[in-house]
Design a protein around this motif. Structure first.
Motif, short mmCIF file in Angstrom:
data_model
loop_
_atom_site.label_atom_id
_atom_site.label_comp_id
_atom_site.label_asym_id
_atom_site.label_seq_id
_atom_site.Cartn_x
_atom_site.Cartn_y
_atom_site.Cartn_z
N TYR A 69 0.80 -1.22 0.00
CA TYR A 69 0.00 0.00 0.00
C TYR A 69 0.84 1.27 0.00
O TYR A 69 0.50 2.25 -0.68
CB TYR A 69 -0.94 -0.02 1.21
CG TYR A 69 -2.00 1.05 1.18
CD1 TYR A 69 -3.11 0.95 0.33
CD2 TYR A 69 -1.90 2.18 1.99
CE1 TYR A 69 -4.08 1.93 0.31
CE2 TYR A 69 -2.86 3.16 1.98
CZ TYR A 69 -3.95 3.03 1.14
OH TYR A 69 -4.92 4.01 1.11
N ASP A 70 1.92 1.30 0.76
CA ASP A 70 2.72 2.52 0.86
C ASP A 70 3.96 2.51 -0.03
O ASP A 70 4.78 3.44 0.04
CB ASP A 70 3.16 2.73 2.32
CG ASP A 70 1.98 3.04 3.23
OD1 ASP A 70 1.07 3.76 2.78
OD2 ASP A 70 1.95 2.53 4.37
N LEU A 84 -5.94 2.02 -7.19
CA LEU A 84 -7.38 1.82 -7.07
C LEU A 84 -7.77 1.55 -5.62
O LEU A 84 -8.81 2.04 -5.14
CB LEU A 84 -7.83 0.66 -7.96
CG LEU A 84 -7.73 0.87 -9.47
CD1 LEU A 84 -8.09 -0.41 -10.20
CD2 LEU A 84 -8.61 2.02 -9.92
N VAL A 85 -6.94 0.79 -4.93
CA VAL A 85 -7.21 0.55 -3.51
C VAL A 85 -7.11 1.87 -2.73
O VAL A 85 -7.93 2.16 -1.85
CB VAL A 85 -6.24 -0.50 -2.93
CG1 VAL A 85 -6.54 -0.74 -1.45
CG2 VAL A 85 -6.34 -1.82 -3.70
N ARG A 86 -6.13 2.69 -3.07
CA ARG A 86 -5.99 3.99 -2.41
C ARG A 86 -7.21 4.87 -2.71
O ARG A 86 -7.68 5.61 -1.84
CB ARG A 86 -4.72 4.70 -2.88
CG ARG A 86 -3.43 4.02 -2.43
CD ARG A 86 -2.23 4.93 -2.66
NE ARG A 86 -0.97 4.25 -2.39
CZ ARG A 86 -0.09 3.88 -3.30
NH1 ARG A 86 -0.33 4.13 -4.59
NH2 ARG A 86 1.03 3.26 -2.96
N ALA A 87 -7.72 4.80 -3.94
CA ALA A 87 -8.90 5.59 -4.30
C ALA A 87 -10.12 5.18 -3.48
O ALA A 87 -11.03 5.98 -3.28
CB ALA A 87 -9.19 5.44 -5.80
N GLY A 92 -6.55 8.40 2.73
CA GLY A 92 -5.16 7.99 2.55
C GLY A 92 -4.73 6.81 3.41
O GLY A 92 -3.71 6.19 3.12
N GLN A 93 -5.48 6.49 4.45
CA GLN A 93 -5.15 5.37 5.32
C GLN A 93 -5.84 4.10 4.82
O GLN A 93 -6.97 4.15 4.34
CB GLN A 93 -5.59 5.67 6.76
CG GLN A 93 -4.92 6.89 7.36
CD GLN A 93 -3.41 6.75 7.43
OE1 GLN A 93 -2.90 5.75 7.93
NE2 GLN A 93 -2.70 7.76 6.94
N LEU A 94 -5.17 2.98 4.96
CA LEU A 94 -5.76 1.71 4.53
C LEU A 94 -6.79 1.27 5.56
O LEU A 94 -6.46 0.69 6.59
CB LEU A 94 -4.67 0.64 4.37
CG LEU A 94 -5.15 -0.76 3.96
CD1 LEU A 94 -5.93 -0.71 2.65
CD2 LEU A 94 -3.96 -1.73 3.84
#
Length: 284
Positions: A69-70, A84-87, A92-94
C-alpha cells in the motif's frame, strides 16, 4: 456456502493476485470504444473494512495489500491496482479494501454493463446498496453459476466473466469446470477469469489441468495461467499455500504485465524462502 464471508480474507495475497489480474483485463477491455459486459458470479459485499472484527480476526490483509500500500517503487501494472485501492480510501489510510465489484465500479464506463451475483443475504444487501446508482447494473441474489445461460452471449457481444467461489464446498470445483465449458459453448471469445486456491486437495490439483484442456478445445485465443505460492502447509498438510488465476482468451498484453509484477509479489508477499510463482501461456 451461504455461511462464507469474504470479509475474513479481504486484501490477502489471493485478493492481490486476483484483483491485479482483474484490473489489467478491465483496463484492456476499456481501451476499445465498444461497451462490454462484466459478469461476476460470486461478487461478495463490494467492499470490506480491514479495521472491522472480521478482517482483524486473522489479519490476512497484513500479509497482502498492506505490504504494497505505501510502496512507491511498484511496476506500473501493480501500481495501478494499488492506486485503485488507495482511491477506495479517500483519507489515505488503509481502512477499506475494494472487492471485485468495487474495482469494476472504479474502472467500467457508464456504457459498460455489470452483472453481479451474490447469494449471501447480508452481502447481497450491502452490494445492492453500494451499486444502486450505477447505470447498466444488476445485482442478483441467485446462483452465479446458473446465470451463465442467461448472460451469455451478451447483448454487447464483448464480455468478461469472473468466477471466484469460496471452494468451501468441494462441488464448486466441478461447477467451475462445467461453467467454463458452458460459457465457451455459448460465447467462445468471452474473457474468462477463474480464481482458485492452492491446496493439497485432490479436487484442487485436478481442476487446473481439466480447465486447461477445456480451454484448449473450446477457446478462441488460448489461455494464461498465473500462480503465486506464498506459504507452506502445516504439519498435517493443511492450509492455503497460495492461489492462481486461469484467464481464458486473455488480453495479449497480460503475460508481459504479470511478468513485471510476479517476482516482486514473491519478494513482498512470500512467507518462506521457497515462495515462488508460475506464469505460463498457451496461444490458440
Amino acid at each position: 456456502m451461504l455461511a462464507y464471508r469474504h470479509a475474513f480474507h479481504a486484501g490477502n495475497h489471493a485478493d492481490v493476485l486476483k484483483h491485479l489480474v482483474l484490473t489489467r483485463v478491465l483496463r484492456y477491455m476499456c481501451e476499445k470504444d465498444k461497451p462490454f459486459t462484466l459478469i461476476d458470479t460470486h461478487a461478495g459485499a463490494g467492499g470490506y473494512s480491514v479495521e472491522g472484527r472480521y478482517a482483524q480476526k486473522k489479519g490476512e490483509y497484513g500479509e497482502g495489500i498492506a505490504k504494497l500500500y505505501d510502496r512507491q517503487d511498484l511496476p506500473a501494472p501493480l501500481a495501478d491496482y494499488v492506486d485503485l485501492v488507495r482511491a477506495f480510501n479517500p483519507d489515505g489510510q488503509l481502512r477499506q479494501y475494494p472487492g471485485s465489484p468495487a474495482i469494476a465500479n472504479l474502472l467500467l464506463r457508464e456504457t459498460d454493463r455489470l452483472r453481479a451475483y451474490e447469494l449471501h443475504s447480508t452481502d447481497h444487501r450491502i452490494l445492492a446498496s453500494y451499486l444502486e446508482s450505477r447505470p447498466q447494473t444488476q445485482v442478483r441474489d441467485t446462483d452465479g453459476f446458473a446465470a451463465i445461460r442467461a448472460e451469455l452471449p451478451s447483448p454487447t457481444r464483448r464480455a468478461a466473466l469472473l468466477m471466484d467461489p469460496s471452494y468451501e464446498i468441494k462441488s464448486d470445483y466441478a461447477k467451475v469446470l462445467a461453467a467454463l465449458r458452458e460459457a465457451l459453448e455459448r460465447a467462445a471469445d468471452t474473457v474468462i477469469m477463474i480464481w482458485y486456491p492452492q491446496l493439497q486437495l485432490l479436487e484442487s490439483t485436478q481442476m487446473l489441468p481439466r480447465l486447461k484442456a477445456s480451454a484448449d478445445a473450446m477457446a478462441k485465443k488460448g489461455w494464461l495461467h498465473a500462480r503465486l505460492t506464498v506459504a507452506q502447509a502445516d504439519e498435517r498438510g493443511f492450509g492455503m499455500l497460495g492461489s492462481g488465476m486461469l484467464v481464458v482468451n486473455p488480453p495479449f498484453t497480460l503475460h508481459d504485465e504479470l511478468a513485471e509484477c510476479l517476482p516482486l509479489l514473491v519478494e513482498r508477499l512470500g512467507q518462506y524462502d521457497g515462495a515462488n510463482y508460475v506464469l505460463e501461456q498457451k496461444v490458440a
